[in-house]
Design a protein around this motif. Structure first.
Motif, mmCIF file in Angstrom:
data_model
loop_
_atom_site.group_PDB
_atom_site.id
_atom_site.type_symbol
_atom_site.label_atom_id
_atom_site.label_comp_id
_atom_site.label_asym_id
_atom_site.label_seq_id
_atom_site.Cartn_x
_atom_site.Cartn_y
_atom_site.Cartn_z
ATOM 1 N N LEU A 10 -4.154 -0.018 12.473
ATOM 2 C CA LEU A 10 -2.931 -0.806 12.331
ATOM 3 C C LEU A 10 -3.296 -2.172 11.762
ATOM 4 C CD1 LEU A 10 0.088 -1.376 12.909
ATOM 5 C CD2 LEU A 10 -0.607 -2.060 15.225
ATOM 6 N N ALA A 39 3.030 10.307 3.797
ATOM 7 C CA ALA A 39 3.871 9.565 4.726
ATOM 8 C C ALA A 39 4.861 10.529 5.375
ATOM 9 C CB ALA A 39 4.616 8.463 3.977
ATOM 10 N N PRO A 87 3.750 -2.343 3.725
ATOM 11 C CA PRO A 87 4.304 -1.346 4.653
ATOM 12 C C PRO A 87 4.441 0.032 4.008
ATOM 13 C CG PRO A 87 5.465 -3.418 4.905
ATOM 14 C CD PRO A 87 4.544 -3.590 3.732
ATOM 15 N N ASP A 89 2.416 1.477 2.221
ATOM 16 C CA ASP A 89 1.116 2.161 2.213
ATOM 17 C C ASP A 89 0.892 2.957 3.502
ATOM 18 O OD1 ASP A 89 -0.243 -0.767 0.665
ATOM 19 O OD2 ASP A 89 0.229 1.147 -0.322
ATOM 20 N N THR A 90 1.788 2.818 4.453
ATOM 21 C CA THR A 90 1.672 3.546 5.717
ATOM 22 C C THR A 90 1.712 5.045 5.478
ATOM 23 O OG1 THR A 90 2.652 1.759 7.012
ATOM 24 C CG2 THR A 90 2.784 3.986 7.933
ATOM 25 N N GLN A 119 -5.037 7.844 10.077
ATOM 26 C CA GLN A 119 -3.747 7.160 10.016
ATOM 27 C C GLN A 119 -3.916 5.700 9.625
ATOM 28 O OE1 GLN A 119 -0.419 8.337 10.724
ATOM 29 N NE2 GLN A 119 0.097 6.337 9.863
ATOM 30 N N VAL A 120 -3.136 5.282 8.656
ATOM 31 C CA VAL A 120 -3.054 3.867 8.267
ATOM 32 C C VAL A 120 -1.617 3.412 8.489
ATOM 33 C CG1 VAL A 120 -3.168 2.227 6.357
ATOM 34 C CG2 VAL A 120 -4.930 3.995 6.608
ATOM 35 N N THR A 121 -1.451 2.370 9.285
ATOM 36 C CA THR A 121 -0.130 1.825 9.560
ATOM 37 C C THR A 121 -0.118 0.351 9.200
ATOM 38 O OG1 THR A 121 0.192 3.395 11.379
ATOM 39 C CG2 THR A 121 1.661 1.491 11.296
ATOM 40 N N VAL A 122 0.807 -0.019 8.335
ATOM 41 C CA VAL A 122 0.918 -1.409 7.888
ATOM 42 C C VAL A 122 2.235 -1.963 8.402
ATOM 43 C CG1 VAL A 122 0.864 -2.991 5.938
ATOM 44 C CG2 VAL A 122 -0.396 -0.823 5.826
ATOM 45 N N SER A 123 2.150 -2.983 9.228
ATOM 46 C CA SER A 123 3.360 -3.579 9.801
ATOM 47 C C SER A 123 3.844 -4.744 8.935
ATOM 48 C CB SER A 123 3.085 -4.072 11.218
ATOM 49 O OG SER A 123 2.107 -5.089 11.204
#
Length: 124
Positions: A10, A39, A87, A89-90, A119-123
């Motif tokens: 994250l 995604a 975001p 890119d999540t 998993q890649v999560t961009v906030s």
């Protein structure tokens, strides 16, 4: 051949992550390597690829200038450096290996082996 992707997590928008993909086997240097992502609710899409020698690289337009693919044949590892993350890119990121199309390809059908995803999560 087994592929083990790692390095996801994250991160806030604008941040960076580096993904790694360790490939088992003694013929890593003969494979082209690719990164794809998926995604939720979307189809898998190409992100980046690198030829067997590392001499050629390819990027999706959406990541060009922000992501860099590289490989270390001595370590049987391919990397995806992701900067200026957004975001959008999540996704789950997958690495893949091809001994069919060694110059590298944006087409998933040319890849013979796949990793389990990270998993890649961009906030925002």
């Amino acid at each position: 051949v087994q592929l083990q992707a790692s390095g996801g997590g994250l991160v806030q928008a604008g941040g960076s992550l580096r993904l790694s993909c360790l490939v088992s086997g003694r013929t890593f240097s003969s494979y082209a390597m690719g990164w794809f992502r998926q995604a939720p609710g979307k189809e898998r899409e190409f992100v980046a690829a690198i030829s067997w020698s590392g001499g050629s690289t390819y990027y999706a337009d959406s990541v060009k200038g922000r992501f860099t693919v590289s490989r270390d044949n001595a370590k049987n590892t391919v990397y995806l450096q992701m900067n200026s993350l957004k975001p959008e890119d999540t996704a789950v990121y997958y690495c893949a290996a091809s001994d069919t199309y060694r110059s590298g390809s944006q087409n998933a059908m040319w890849y013979d082996y796949w990793g389990q995803g990270t998993q890649v999560t961009v906030s925002s």
